[in-house]
Design an enzyme around this catalytic site. Structure first.
Site, PDB file in Angstrom:
ATOM      1  N   GLU A   1       3.525  -7.392  13.698  1.00 47.14           N
ATOM      2  CA  GLU A   1       2.758  -7.633  14.916  1.00 47.14           C
ATOM      3  C   GLU A   1       2.193  -9.043  14.959  1.00 47.14           C
ATOM      4  O   GLU A   1       1.794  -9.531  16.001  1.00 47.14           O
ATOM      5  CB  GLU A   1       1.654  -6.579  15.111  1.00 47.14           C
ATOM      6  CG  GLU A   1       0.671  -6.459  13.980  1.00 47.14           C
ATOM      7  CD  GLU A   1       1.096  -5.480  12.890  1.00 47.14           C
ATOM      8  OE1 GLU A   1       0.210  -4.987  12.191  1.00 47.14           O
ATOM      9  OE2 GLU A   1       2.293  -5.229  12.711  1.00 47.14           O
TER      10      GLU A   1
ATOM     11  N   ARG B   1       0.806  -1.226   0.000  1.00 40.78           N
ATOM     12  CA  ARG B   1       0.000   0.000   0.000  1.00 40.78           C
ATOM     13  C   ARG B   1       0.833   1.267   0.000  1.00 40.78           C
ATOM     14  O   ARG B   1       0.332   2.331  -0.360  1.00 40.78           O
ATOM     15  CB  ARG B   1      -1.015  -0.060   1.138  1.00 40.78           C
ATOM     16  CG  ARG B   1      -2.052  -1.166   0.851  1.00 40.78           C
ATOM     17  CD  ARG B   1      -3.101  -1.314   1.924  1.00 40.78           C
ATOM     18  NE  ARG B   1      -2.557  -1.525   3.242  1.00 40.78           N
ATOM     19  CZ  ARG B   1      -2.339  -2.706   3.807  1.00 40.78           C
ATOM     20  NH1 ARG B   1      -2.587  -3.805   3.141  1.00 40.78           N
ATOM     21  NH2 ARG B   1      -1.864  -2.785   5.035  1.00 40.78           N
TER      22      ARG B   1
END
Length: 176
Positions: A101, A64
């Site tokens: 994460e 992105r």
């Protein structure tokens, strides 16, 4: 809350438990589909970038970061360099491993993409833990460039990415 914050809140939808349980994905595709909102976001990102001084190269992080990076680079009069997942670039690359994460990954950049001393702006859509942006900064440093700043659309403050990116920090248009 600014008008741009409201637009981002309305057009970036949270997707719970994706790509795995416990993760809230921020889907920017509705924002990308709205010409006015996308223009406003690019304008705001460019204003942030202009405050960093001259930028030679904008690095966009797959995938992105590719959506915002080239537009920002064009407006700044800078080049654009893609940083990609391992195995996606055809020429000789620099690489670095990093933690997400919810896992780990490897990023690569062409070895000749950044000239030594170049001032680089690193761009992505979301700042979470900061691991991906730190990995991109590592690639910039391996090439001899200098990270002048980091820039994202959204920061998820509770995950501490901003602290990990000190002292360069990271500008974000919207913080959650």
């Amino acid at each position: 809350m600014s008008d741009l914050d409201t637009v981002i809140d309305q057009l970036v939808r949270p997707i719970e438990d994706w790509p795995e349980p416990g993760v809230t994905f921020r889907d920017i595709t509705p924002l990308l589909g709205d010409h006015t909102a996308l223009t406003d976001v690019i304008d705001a990102l460019v204003v942030h970038a202009e405050g960093l001084g001259p930028i030679d190269v904008v690095v966009g992080i797959e995938a992105r970061g590719f959506l915002f990076g080239p537009s920002i680079a064009l407006r700044l009069g800078a080049g654009f360099v893609p940083v990609r997942k391992t195995g996606k670039l055809p020429a000789t690359t620099l690489s670095t491993a990093y933690d997400l994460e919810y896992g780990s990954a490897v990023l690569e950049m062409h070895v000749d993409a950044i000239v030594p001393g170049a001032r680089v702006l690193v761009v992505d859509d979301v700042l979470a833990t900061g691991g991906t942006m730190l990995a991109a900064a590592d690639l910039v440093g391996q090439a001899g460039g200098v990270v002048a700043g980091n820039l994202v659309l959204i920061e998820i403050a509770a995950l501490g990415g901003q602290q990990r990116l000190a002292p360069v920090g990271c500008g974000a248009l919207r913080t959650y």
